[in-house]
Design an enzyme around this catalytic site. Structure first.
Site, PDB file in Angstrom:
ATOM      1  N   SER A 121      24.417  36.384  19.767  1.00 28.02           N
ATOM      2  CA  SER A 121      23.178  37.086  20.128  1.00 28.02           C
ATOM      3  C   SER A 121      22.173  36.135  20.785  1.00 28.02           C
ATOM      4  O   SER A 121      20.979  36.150  20.453  1.00 28.02           O
ATOM      5  CB  SER A 121      22.552  37.770  18.910  1.00 28.02           C
ATOM      6  OG  SER A 121      23.418  38.741  18.384  1.00 28.02           O
ATOM      7  N   PRO A 122      22.616  35.304  21.734  1.00 24.98           N
ATOM      8  CA  PRO A 122      21.709  34.344  22.374  1.00 24.98           C
ATOM      9  C   PRO A 122      20.689  35.022  23.273  1.00 24.98           C
ATOM     10  O   PRO A 122      19.708  34.394  23.660  1.00 24.98           O
ATOM     11  CB  PRO A 122      22.662  33.476  23.204  1.00 24.98           C
ATOM     12  CG  PRO A 122      23.778  34.410  23.562  1.00 24.98           C
ATOM     13  CD  PRO A 122      23.968  35.263  22.335  1.00 24.98           C
TER      14      PRO A 122
ATOM     15  N   GLN B 264      29.324  29.510  13.536  1.00 23.45           N
ATOM     16  CA  GLN B 264      28.785  30.471  14.504  1.00 23.45           C
ATOM     17  C   GLN B 264      27.646  31.242  13.853  1.00 23.45           C
ATOM     18  O   GLN B 264      27.839  31.934  12.854  1.00 23.45           O
ATOM     19  CB  GLN B 264      29.884  31.437  14.965  1.00 23.45           C
ATOM     20  CG  GLN B 264      29.429  32.344  16.092  1.00 23.45           C
ATOM     21  CD  GLN B 264      30.468  33.369  16.489  1.00 23.45           C
ATOM     22  OE1 GLN B 264      30.209  34.575  16.479  1.00 23.45           O
ATOM     23  NE2 GLN B 264      31.660  32.917  16.864  1.00 23.45           N
TER      24      GLN B 264
ATOM     25  N   HIS C 209      33.998  35.347   8.581  1.00 23.84           N
ATOM     26  CA  HIS C 209      32.887  36.027   9.243  1.00 23.84           C
ATOM     27  C   HIS C 209      31.557  35.827   8.517  1.00 23.84           C
ATOM     28  O   HIS C 209      30.489  35.834   9.136  1.00 23.84           O
ATOM     29  CB  HIS C 209      33.196  37.524   9.361  1.00 23.84           C
ATOM     30  CG  HIS C 209      32.559  38.178  10.526  1.00 23.84           C
ATOM     31  ND1 HIS C 209      33.176  39.143  11.298  1.00 23.84           N
ATOM     32  CD2 HIS C 209      31.342  38.023  11.088  1.00 23.84           C
ATOM     33  CE1 HIS C 209      32.371  39.546  12.257  1.00 23.84           C
ATOM     34  NE2 HIS C 209      31.245  38.883  12.150  1.00 23.84           N
TER      35      HIS C 209
ATOM     36  N   TYR D 255      35.315  44.337  14.617  1.00 25.59           N
ATOM     37  CA  TYR D 255      34.914  44.963  15.873  1.00 25.59           C
ATOM     38  C   TYR D 255      35.897  46.070  16.277  1.00 25.59           C
ATOM     39  O   TYR D 255      35.600  46.884  17.153  1.00 25.59           O
ATOM     40  CB  TYR D 255      34.859  43.947  17.025  1.00 25.59           C
ATOM     41  CG  TYR D 255      33.912  42.784  16.850  1.00 25.59           C
ATOM     42  CD1 TYR D 255      33.010  42.714  15.792  1.00 25.59           C
ATOM     43  CD2 TYR D 255      33.935  41.733  17.761  1.00 25.59           C
ATOM     44  CE1 TYR D 255      32.166  41.625  15.651  1.00 25.59           C
ATOM     45  CE2 TYR D 255      33.088  40.641  17.633  1.00 25.59           C
ATOM     46  CZ  TYR D 255      32.215  40.585  16.568  1.00 25.59           C
ATOM     47  OH  TYR D 255      31.389  39.496  16.436  1.00 25.59           O
TER      48      TYR D 255
ATOM     49  N   ASP E 137      35.395  36.098  22.378  1.00 21.32           N
ATOM     50  CA  ASP E 137      35.044  36.073  20.960  1.00 21.32           C
ATOM     51  C   ASP E 137      35.077  37.491  20.400  1.00 21.32           C
ATOM     52  O   ASP E 137      34.252  38.329  20.752  1.00 21.32           O
ATOM     53  CB  ASP E 137      33.641  35.477  20.781  1.00 21.32           C
ATOM     54  CG  ASP E 137      33.243  35.402  19.318  1.00 21.32           C
ATOM     55  OD1 ASP E 137      33.492  34.355  18.697  1.00 21.32           O
ATOM     56  OD2 ASP E 137      32.678  36.385  18.799  1.00 21.32           O
TER      57      ASP E 137
ATOM     58  N   GLN F  63      29.169  38.633  35.082  1.00 18.86           N
ATOM     59  CA  GLN F  63      29.220  37.601  36.130  1.00 18.86           C
ATOM     60  C   GLN F  63      27.934  36.770  36.134  1.00 18.86           C
ATOM     61  O   GLN F  63      27.971  35.538  36.247  1.00 18.86           O
ATOM     62  CB  GLN F  63      29.424  38.263  37.496  1.00 18.86           C
ATOM     63  CG  GLN F  63      30.792  38.919  37.663  1.00 18.86           C
ATOM     64  CD  GLN F  63      30.897  39.685  38.977  1.00 18.86           C
ATOM     65  OE1 GLN F  63      30.402  39.250  39.998  1.00 18.86           O
ATOM     66  NE2 GLN F  63      31.549  40.840  38.931  1.00 18.86           N
TER      67      GLN F  63
ATOM     68  N   LYS G 179      37.779  36.684  13.678  1.00 16.50           N
ATOM     69  CA  LYS G 179      37.146  36.414  12.382  1.00 16.50           C
ATOM     70  C   LYS G 179      37.739  37.288  11.284  1.00 16.50           C
ATOM     71  O   LYS G 179      38.118  38.438  11.536  1.00 16.50           O
ATOM     72  CB  LYS G 179      35.635  36.671  12.482  1.00 16.50           C
ATOM     73  CG  LYS G 179      34.979  35.999  13.683  1.00 16.50           C
ATOM     74  CD  LYS G 179      33.518  36.379  13.838  1.00 16.50           C
ATOM     75  CE  LYS G 179      32.988  35.997  15.206  1.00 16.50           C
ATOM     76  NZ  LYS G 179      33.425  36.928  16.284  1.00 16.50           N
TER      77      LYS G 179
ATOM     78  N   SER H 166      31.278  31.339  10.026  1.00 14.52           N
ATOM     79  CA  SER H 166      30.196  32.038  10.722  1.00 14.52           C
ATOM     80  C   SER H 166      29.163  32.459   9.686  1.00 14.52           C
ATOM     81  O   SER H 166      29.521  32.826   8.554  1.00 14.52           O
ATOM     82  CB  SER H 166      30.746  33.271  11.455  1.00 14.52           C
ATOM     83  OG  SER H 166      29.724  33.929  12.180  1.00 14.52           O
ATOM     84  N   ASN H 167      27.910  32.372  10.061  1.00 15.42           N
ATOM     85  CA  ASN H 167      26.811  32.807   9.198  1.00 15.42           C
ATOM     86  C   ASN H 167      26.695  31.983   7.912  1.00 15.42           C
ATOM     87  O   ASN H 167      26.249  32.483   6.880  1.00 15.42           O
ATOM     88  CB  ASN H 167      26.949  34.298   8.861  1.00 15.42           C
ATOM     89  CG  ASN H 167      26.866  35.171  10.092  1.00 15.42           C
ATOM     90  OD1 ASN H 167      25.854  35.189  10.793  1.00 15.42           O
ATOM     91  ND2 ASN H 167      27.951  35.891  10.386  1.00 15.42           N
TER      92      ASN H 167
END
Length: 288
Positions: A199-200, A172, A121, A63, A58, A253, A88, A150-151
């Site tokens: 941001s989980p 998202q 976005h 970014y 993602d 991982q 996005k 998103s948002n």
């Protein structure tokens, strides 16, 4: 229902996918590359993720690391059709013509012929409906396979659903046990819009919360799990696509190694009770 869906995949959660309303299936765990430094850091993180079994990356235009995501994908040798790429359209690129150009620029930077999931976005007032029209055309042209947002809050989605030809397949938003946005999540799920959690891990703010630590110690047949793994597992059992972010190989991982334990009903209830409206990022859900 959602717990049963995830349980079906517990023996190989790396392969777990959620079917979207357009028929495409998105990998349930993805690597977020927000704030991953463009260049070597992003490329290494993506390569580590692909090596660990992630098949969902993602990114976003703002970014400034789409090029490095593409480089890592090619260097990995994994066939393009096996890796789901989300990107996005940034706020300043919204509007019909700007959105078309921005998508083509992302395709060029990523070095791919299509984007698996293209999102707006944020809900930019005065431009979002024209931007969505562009996304519909990009989908019809095959440049974006799935399109979403998103948002977006309920009022943004209501506006879009009343105007669109093709509805969004996903929204998202920032989500964690500390920020559950239940009204919005219910609205999405009732209308066949999947929910993705960014941001989980609360950007690290709650990873040492004693209540969360206690639950983590109880998991995995008493062997214990990290608090990050518990937060990811909570999101999965809620039926969300989940997008943990890290640039550290070990944590990358660790974040996908959540298939050998399941949160009990009691543990899920304890996590649900952590709600406190904690927003750790920006909050465009409040925009008009």
């Amino acid at each position: 229902e959602y717990t049963e869906t995830i349980r079906h995949f517990t023996k190989n959660l790396k392969m777990c996918r959620i079917t979207l309303s357009d028929g495409y299936s998105i990998p349930a765990i993805g690597l977020g590359v927000y704030e991953a430094t463009p260049g070597t850091e992003t490329k290494r993180a993506v390569l580590s993720a692909l090596d660990a079994g992630y098949r969902h990356i993602d990114t976003a235009a703002c970014y400034e690391n789409e090029k490095d995501v593409g480089k890592a994908l090619r260097e990995s040798g994994i066939p393009r059709n096996e890796v789901w790429i989300t990107t996005k359209i940034w706020n300043t690129d919204q509007g019909y013509k700007h959105t078309i150009r921005a998508c083509k620029r992302s395709l060029q930077l990523l070095g791919v012929e299509y984007i698996d999931l293209l999102l707006l976005h944020a809900p930019v007032e005065g431009k979002r409906l024209r931007s969505w029209k562009a996304l519909e055309e990009l989908k019809q042209a095959g440049l974006a396979r799935s399109i979403g947002v998103s948002n977006y809050n309920v009022h943004h989605l209501e506006e879009l659903l009343n105007a669109c030809t093709i509805p969004p397949v996903i929204n998202q938003i920032e989500l964690s046990p500390y920020l559950q946005r239940r009204t919005l999540v219910d609205f999405c799920q009732q209308r066949g819009i999947a929910v993705a959690a960014y941001s989980p891990l609360t950007r690290g703010e709650k990873l040492r919360d004693p209540k969360l630590v206690k639950i983590a110690r109880q998991c995995g047949a008493g062997m214990g799990r990290t608090t990050a793994q518990v937060l990811i597992r909570w999101a999965l059992q809620r039926g969300f696509v989940v997008l943990p972010k890290s640039v550290h190989s070990g944590r990358i991982q660790e974040n996908i190694a959540v298939d050998d334990f399941e949160l009990t009903t009691s543990q899920m209830e304890q996590l649900d009770a952590l709600e406190e409206g904690l927003v750790t990022c920006w909050n465009p859900l409040l925009w008009d």
